[in-house]
Design an enzyme around this catalytic site. Structure first.
Site, PDB file in Angstrom:
ATOM      1  N   ASP A  83      -2.498  -8.660  -1.483  1.00  0.00           N
ATOM      2  CA  ASP A  83      -2.829  -8.408  -2.900  1.00  0.00           C
ATOM      3  C   ASP A  83      -4.287  -8.805  -3.155  1.00  0.00           C
ATOM      4  O   ASP A  83      -4.942  -9.378  -2.290  1.00  0.00           O
ATOM      5  CB  ASP A  83      -1.874  -9.209  -3.803  1.00  0.00           C
ATOM      6  CG  ASP A  83      -1.740  -8.584  -5.191  1.00  0.00           C
ATOM      7  OD1 ASP A  83      -2.479  -7.623  -5.495  1.00  0.00           O
ATOM      8  OD2 ASP A  83      -0.911  -9.059  -5.969  1.00  0.00           O
ATOM      9  N   HIS A 136       2.957   2.137  -6.900  1.00  0.00           N
ATOM     10  CA  HIS A 136       2.431   1.105  -7.810  1.00  0.00           C
ATOM     11  C   HIS A 136       0.907   1.164  -7.974  1.00  0.00           C
ATOM     12  O   HIS A 136       0.397   1.133  -9.095  1.00  0.00           O
ATOM     13  CB  HIS A 136       2.859  -0.276  -7.310  1.00  0.00           C
ATOM     14  CG  HIS A 136       2.302  -1.410  -8.107  1.00  0.00           C
ATOM     15  ND1 HIS A 136       2.558  -1.571  -9.455  1.00  0.00           N
ATOM     16  CD2 HIS A 136       1.479  -2.444  -7.771  1.00  0.00           C
ATOM     17  CE1 HIS A 136       1.926  -2.655  -9.896  1.00  0.00           C
ATOM     18  NE2 HIS A 136       1.263  -3.198  -8.903  1.00  0.00           N
TER      19      HIS A 136
HETATM   20  C1  HEM Z   1       5.530  -8.954  -9.136  1.00  0.00           C
HETATM   21  C2  HEM Z   1       4.839  -7.956  -9.646  1.00  0.00           C
HETATM   22  C3  HEM Z   1       3.715  -7.273  -8.922  1.00  0.00           C
HETATM   23  C4  HEM Z   1       3.504  -7.103  -7.583  1.00  0.00           C
HETATM   24  C5  HEM Z   1       4.390  -7.557  -6.442  1.00  0.00           C
HETATM   25  C6  HEM Z   1       2.256  -6.391  -7.435  1.00  0.00           C
HETATM   26  C7  HEM Z   1       1.697  -6.042  -6.216  1.00  0.00           C
HETATM   27  C8  HEM Z   1       0.495  -5.386  -6.069  1.00  0.00           C
HETATM   28  C9  HEM Z   1      -0.125  -5.076  -4.811  1.00  0.00           C
HETATM   29  C10 HEM Z   1       0.412  -5.449  -3.439  1.00  0.00           C
HETATM   30  C11 HEM Z   1      -1.255  -4.385  -5.069  1.00  0.00           C
HETATM   31  C12 HEM Z   1      -2.238  -3.821  -4.038  1.00  0.00           C
HETATM   32  C13 HEM Z   1      -3.367  -4.752  -3.775  1.00  0.00           C
HETATM   33  C14 HEM Z   1      -4.600  -4.471  -4.577  1.00  0.00           C
HETATM   34  O1  HEM Z   1      -4.974  -3.300  -4.743  1.00  0.00           O
HETATM   35  O2  HEM Z   1      -5.212  -5.423  -5.061  1.00  0.00           O
HETATM   36  C15 HEM Z   1      -1.370  -4.276  -6.507  1.00  0.00           C
HETATM   37  C16 HEM Z   1      -2.400  -3.638  -7.176  1.00  0.00           C
HETATM   38  C17 HEM Z   1      -2.490  -3.537  -8.544  1.00  0.00           C
HETATM   39  N1  HEM Z   1      -1.584  -3.974  -9.466  1.00  0.00           N
HETATM   40 FE1  HEM Z   1       0.127  -4.981  -9.087  1.00  0.00          FE
HETATM   41  N2  HEM Z   1       1.755  -6.115  -8.678  1.00  0.00           N
HETATM   42  C18 HEM Z   1       2.607  -6.645  -9.617  1.00  0.00           C
HETATM   43  C19 HEM Z   1       2.465  -6.609 -10.986  1.00  0.00           C
HETATM   44  C20 HEM Z   1       1.510  -5.892 -11.646  1.00  0.00           C
HETATM   45  C21 HEM Z   1       1.443  -5.725 -13.089  1.00  0.00           C
HETATM   46  C22 HEM Z   1       2.418  -6.340 -14.093  1.00  0.00           C
HETATM   47  C23 HEM Z   1       0.352  -4.939 -13.341  1.00  0.00           C
HETATM   48  C24 HEM Z   1      -0.151  -4.435 -14.678  1.00  0.00           C
HETATM   49  C25 HEM Z   1       0.647  -4.035 -15.656  1.00  0.00           C
HETATM   50  C26 HEM Z   1      -0.270  -4.641 -12.074  1.00  0.00           C
HETATM   51  C27 HEM Z   1      -1.430  -3.924 -11.921  1.00  0.00           C
HETATM   52  C28 HEM Z   1      -2.050  -3.683 -10.716  1.00  0.00           C
HETATM   53  C29 HEM Z   1      -3.346  -3.031 -10.601  1.00  0.00           C
HETATM   54  C30 HEM Z   1      -4.244  -2.560 -11.743  1.00  0.00           C
HETATM   55  C31 HEM Z   1      -3.609  -2.943  -9.235  1.00  0.00           C
HETATM   56  C32 HEM Z   1      -4.846  -2.336  -8.582  1.00  0.00           C
HETATM   57  C33 HEM Z   1      -4.637  -0.876  -8.290  1.00  0.00           C
HETATM   58  C34 HEM Z   1      -5.916  -0.249  -7.719  1.00  0.00           C
HETATM   59  O3  HEM Z   1      -6.970  -0.502  -8.295  1.00  0.00           O
HETATM   60  O4  HEM Z   1      -5.825   0.461  -6.734  1.00  0.00           O
HETATM   61  N3  HEM Z   1       0.456  -5.221 -11.073  1.00  0.00           N
HETATM   62  N4  HEM Z   1      -0.284  -4.876  -7.093  1.00  0.00           N
END
Ligand code: HEM
Length: 483
Positions: free
Chosen positions: A203, A340
């Site tokens: 992450d 996601h």
């Molecule tokens: C337990 C809950 C969550 C898990 C396990 C999770 C996991 C991840 C992972 C593994 C990534 C990819 C790594 C990265 O690009 O930095 C990511 C990206 C991201 N997540 Fe989550 N996330 C969670 C909750 C959330 C929530 C609640 C939001 C917003 C409502 C969110 C928004 C984002 C955004 C904006 C990215 C970057 C996408 C990009 O720029 O490509 N995440 N998340």
């Protein structure tokens, strides 16, 4: 906001916002201000010297990088430097308690997250006509006034800093000026899982670069104006905010529990087949297609059929994609529309049909909580111990940032728009409180329109609040009182 905007100085901005407090562990002390508000505001004045600014965090990060480099040159494993960081933020109820009546013009912040929980799709039930989310009692009382963030290289350093802070607010004495509502205890995962969230995926890879701060962005990393994150700076779309709010930022904090054994079982039970995939490879591929990245961090838009760990680690390549391969704009062969990372930052899906995504960008500063899955949990496929993500995101408006991403993107089955079939829910965080079964399409590259039903939510919101993280000058002149 007045027309004369002061020059930007990173020393005015709390350090977690633009650069991020370095941490191996972190506490979020969620507190209520006690009735002697004047005494609290005087004590707050003594907290200000402890607050870690952006400038200090930049220096700390240079120290960490130099330490790592020196150890590597000597062929040694770097030892952690003892470091601790402190930030503070207040809820609307906290501002009201302190007698700060200026309207910060953020509807989500003003109402508070408890009132927003139904809109966010959090599971819950109606009690006497009021929606009550399935949150922990600490978050249901409506008495959260603020949060003190303490980060550190280990739990012991944090405990030391916490003792100093408790002393400042006379905690544990009859003169206490605040008391703890609850403390969220975060810690990064051990060994090779460091940096990975509990489902196992790396992450913290994709963050927007901030103009004037991240002057050397990685390929594919979007640079946003400071006002996307900081109130009152260029890019903040909300006019007429109080002038003291400049260089502050809104913090959306969510206590998200993760059902890891259940998630893993689902991947096993629904492993993709064909193309010579073994069952393990089929389940890894399904996981990657739900997330948008492999566990290593490699984006499936660049590595659609098998993991490429070197790509995952390489900051010069791991953000350099847009979901705009010719085949990918109308199909999901590379990445499902609902994955996601694609839902939460759709890149070309919006940009190529004439919409900017800049105003939707947030800075994520979460940390994991809880222990590793035990062998018993893995064998039974059932979660017995609490674990998950303390999700923390900064932005200059919550309705354009976190709230929009959760409601209008992750939970909206028709997003991204103008696709040949309905994308479905974000399988990681998409949710609905109407008991219907979540589905998404495009997970099987050989049968793209096939829908996959998700039997359960693997991420369960158990609480949260919206806060405002003021600038250091605002803390001095608007929040604190001289002793
Ligand atoms: C337990 C809950 C969550 C898990 C396990 C999770 C996991 C991840 C992972 C593994 C990534 C990819 C790594 C990265 O690009 O930095 C990511 C990206 C991201 N997540 Fe989550 N996330 C969670 C909750 C959330 C929530 C609640 C939001 C917003 C409502 C969110 C928004 C984002 C955004 C904006 C990215 C970057 C996408 C990009 O720029 O490509 N995440 N998340």
């Amino acid at each position: 906001m007045s027309s004369t905007v002061p020059a930007f100085d990173p020393a005015n901005v709390q350090g977690d916002i633009l650069v991020g407090l370095p941490k191996k562990a972190q506490q979020y002390i969620i507190f209520q201000i006690d009735d002697n508000v004047t005494a609290f505001r005087k004590a707050l004045n003594n907290l200000i010297p402890l607050i870690t600014t952006t400038t200090q965090v930049q220096q700390d990060r240079t120290k960490i990088a130099n330490n790592k480099k020196a150890a590597q040159e000597q062929g040694k494993t770097p030892k952690l430097i003892k470091l601790s960081g402190v930030n503070v933020a207040f809820s609307q109820a906290g501002l009201t308690k302190m007698g700060i009546t200026d309207d910060l013009l953020d509807t989500a912040f003003t109402a508070g997250q408890l009132k927003d929980s139904k809109n966010l799709g959090d599971p819950g039930k109606d009690v006497d006509g009021n929606f009550v989310p399935d949150w922990l009692p600490a978050f249901l009382q409506g008495n959260i006034h603020g949060v003190i963030l303490i980060s550190g290289d280990c739990a012991a350093t944090i405990t030391e800093t916490r003792t100093t802070i408790e002393h400042i607010f006379s905690v544990g004495t009859p003169n206490a000026t605040l008391h703890e509502v609850t403390t969220l205890i975060g810690k990064v995962r051990p060994g090779p899982e460091d940096g990975h969230e509990h489902f196992g995926f790396l992450d913290g890879i994709s963050q927007p670069a901030i103009e004037g701060i991240d002057t050397n962005p990685n390929p594919g990393q979007e640079t946003v104006r400071q006002g996307i994150i900081l109130v009152g700076r260029d890019g903040d779309g909300i006019a007429n905010r109080p002038s003291w709010a400049i260089d502050g930022s809104f913090l959306a904090l969510r206590y998200l529990f993760q059902l890891v054994p259940e998630f893993n079982n689902f991947l096993k039970g629904n492993a993709l087949t064909g193309n010579g995939l073994t069952p393990d490879q089929g389940s890894e591929l399904l996981g990657a297609r739900l997330m948008g990245r492999w566990k290593s961090g490699a984006p499936i838009d660049l590595a659609p059929t098998q993991d490429d760990p070197a790509l995952g680690q390489d900051a010069s390549r791991n953000n350099n994609f847009r979901y705009d391969f010719t085949d990918d704009q109308t199909t999901t062969i590379r990445c499902p529309f609902a994955a996601h990372t694609r839902k939460t930052n759709p890149r070309a899906d919006l940009e190529d049909i004439g919409f900017s995504t800049e105003t939707r960008r947030i800075i994520r500063r979460g940390v994991q909580f809880g222990d590793e899955v035990t062998p018993q949990e893995a064998a039974s496929g059932k979660t017995a111990l609490d674990r998950g993500l303390i999700f923390a995101a900064y932005q200059s408006t919550i309705p354009n940032g976190f709230q929009f991403i959760q409601i209008s993107w992750a939970n909206a089955t028709t997003f991204p728009p103008q696709k040949p079939f309905t994308p479905g829910f974000d399988p990681i965080i998409g949710q609905t409180n109407d008991d219907s079964v979540r589905t998404l399409a495009g997970t099987d590259p050989n049968n793209q329109t096939a829908e996959l039903s998700l039997p359960t939510d693997w991420v369960l919101p158990k609480g949260g609040e919206y806060f405002f993280s003021p600038s250091i000058p605002a803390l001095r002149t608007k929040f604190a009182l001289a002793a």
